[in-house]
Write an enzyme that holds these catalytic residues in place. Structure first.
Site, PDB file in Angstrom:
ATOM      1  N   GLY A  26      98.593 140.123   9.292  1.00 33.16           N
ATOM      2  CA  GLY A  26      98.677 141.294   8.413  1.00 33.16           C
ATOM      3  C   GLY A  26      97.436 141.423   7.543  1.00 33.16           C
ATOM      4  N   ASP A  68     103.606 130.257  10.054  1.00 33.49           N
ATOM      5  CA  ASP A  68     104.408 130.787  11.170  1.00 33.49           C
ATOM      6  C   ASP A  68     103.765 130.515  12.530  1.00 33.49           C
ATOM      7  OD1 ASP A  68     105.866 131.824   9.054  1.00 33.49           O
ATOM      8  OD2 ASP A  68     104.940 133.802   9.195  1.00 33.49           O
TER       9      ASP A  68
HETATM   10  O1  F6P Z   1     104.545 134.448   6.636  1.00 33.87           O
HETATM   11  C1  F6P Z   1     104.751 133.290   5.892  1.00 33.87           C
HETATM   12  C2  F6P Z   1     106.117 133.267   5.274  1.00 33.87           C
HETATM   13  O2  F6P Z   1     106.285 132.035   4.585  1.00 33.87           O
HETATM   14  C3  F6P Z   1     107.270 133.499   6.257  1.00 33.87           C
HETATM   15  O3  F6P Z   1     107.558 132.360   7.027  1.00 33.87           O
HETATM   16  C4  F6P Z   1     108.366 133.935   5.305  1.00 33.87           C
HETATM   17  O4  F6P Z   1     109.313 134.739   5.962  1.00 33.87           O
HETATM   18  C5  F6P Z   1     107.605 134.732   4.272  1.00 33.87           C
HETATM   19  O5  F6P Z   1     106.262 134.296   4.319  1.00 33.87           O
HETATM   20  C6  F6P Z   1     108.116 134.563   2.865  1.00 33.87           C
HETATM   21  O6  F6P Z   1     107.386 135.420   2.039  1.00 33.87           O
HETATM   22  P1  F6P Z   1     107.457 135.381   0.439  1.00 33.87           P
HETATM   23  O7  F6P Z   1     106.447 134.353  -0.028  1.00 33.87           O
HETATM   24  O8  F6P Z   1     107.066 136.755   0.030  1.00 33.87           O
HETATM   25  O9  F6P Z   1     108.837 135.000   0.037  1.00 33.87           O
END
Ligand code: F6P
Length: 360
Positions: free
Chosen positions: A118, A142
């Protein structure tokens, strides 16, 4: 050696272990080898949006202990796409020109962006629009960027999830329980399948393979019949309910976040098998803490190679790990390849070969 350059570096998207190790490698290579100036840009593109731009000149002394430090000393954000930036009144505004102006105000010759798919897509769009000489370094727990075998942060996340499974085994056995570990991974099951095998899970559920509760309960029953009085499961956050719905919760801003599939499964398994079941949601612990040796190594190799790409003036490229080498590829190619777990691949075959239930 070429002319002196001023380069910027920023970290974007969710943090992970190994970001500081990559920053350290960039600073070392740029200063020690090329005598360039390096500016650390704060809070991803937000630092370039600020006036004056929020950036700090980095020197070698500041890199002490960065190799093992968790998080990112530059800060980061996974909010606020600059092309549709949310304003206080709830409307969206295109602030891309401000970011581009911030880059030019700092007098930068090139920018290293450390991010996942992204962030890379956004940074590349900014670079194309504003003449930014961009080089990318992939990071994401991920591990879903298809072009690189590994991204910074994945190995540490797998280590943390594996250690959690190790610990859960003992308490599961003490209480004759089913323990469910819910792990991150967005739409891919890479963390769950890797940690599940390494941590000896009895059941691994990933979004790439459909499951039934009946199949899981059959596995738990078979273990009981063999005198194995407990079971340990790992589930990726993006696994759907048996009827195909994602399990999400909303935060105070109304933003949906994956999470809760572990508790859903616990309730279903308890209803179907009567087993006493407990859930651990590992959450952001997977992103924090000291990076594993493998992540330190990857971050160091990527940081050095990214600076070398700038020295060769090869922009719009991202460094990747392929066949034991760092290989640079066009960023556009990298972000076009999203990787999920191959249901016929080695890890799935290994899990099946070990008698691990994948739910199908
Ligand atoms: O993309 C990395 C990640 O840790 C994902 O595994 C998870 O779904 C998301 O980010 C969590 O995002 P945030 O830090 O916004 O809770």
């Amino acid at each position: 050696m070429g002319a002196t350059k001023r380069i910027g570096i920023l970290t974007s998207g969710g943090d992970c272990a190994g970001l500081n190790a990559a920053i350290r490698a960039v600073v070392h290579r740029a200063i020690d080898t090329y005598s360039w100036d390096v500016f650390g840009i704060c809070r991803a593109t937000h630092g370039l949006m600020a006036r004056p731009p929020e950036a700090m000149m980095l020197d070698i002394q500041q890199t002490d202990r960065l190799l093992i430090a968790g998080g990112t000393v530059l800060g980061t954000t996974n909010h606020g796409n600059p092309f549709a930036f949310p304003l206080a009144d709830g409307t969206l505004s295109d602030r891309s020109d401000e970011i581009i102006a911030g880059y030019h105000q700092l007098g930068l010759d090139a920018l290293i962006g450390i991010g996942g798919d992204g962030s890379m897509a956004i940074l590349r769009k900014l670079a194309q629009q504003g003449g930014i000489n961009l080089v990318g370094i992939p990071k994401t727990i991920d591990n879903d960027l298809g072009i690189t075998e590994r991204s910074i942060g994945f190995d540490t996340a797998v280590n943390i999830a594996t250690e959690a499974l190790d610990r859960l085994h003992f308490t599961a056995a003490s209480h004759s329980r089913v323990m469910i570990l819910e792990v991150m991974g967005r739409d891919a099951g890479h963390i769950a399948i890797s940690a599940g095998i390494a941590g000896g899970a009895d059941v691994i559920l990933i979004p790439e393979i459909p499951y039934t509760i009946a199949n899981i309960c059959q596995k738990l029953k078979a273990r009981q019949e063999r005198g194995q009085n407990f079971s340990v499961m790992i589930v990726a956050e993006a696994v759907l309910t048996e009827t195909g719905e994602p399990v999400m919760s909303k935060n105070y801003l109304g933003q949906a976040r994956l999470g809760g599939i572990g508790q859903y499964l616990a309730d279903q398994i308890c209803a179907c098998s009567g087993a006493e079941t407990r859930v651990t949601v590992l959450g952001h612990a997977q992103r924090g803490g000291v990076p594993s040796p493998l992540d330190r190594l990857l971050a160091s190799a990527f940081g050095v190679a990214a600076v070398d790409l700038i020295a060769e003036e090869r922009y719009d490229q991202i460094v990747t790990w392929q066949n034991r080498q760092v290989v640079s590829v066009p960023i556009a190619e990298a972000i076009a390849q999203y990787s999920t777990v191959d249901p016929n691949g080695t890890l799935v075959r290994t899990a099946r070969g070990l008698g691990i239930c994948l739910g199908s």
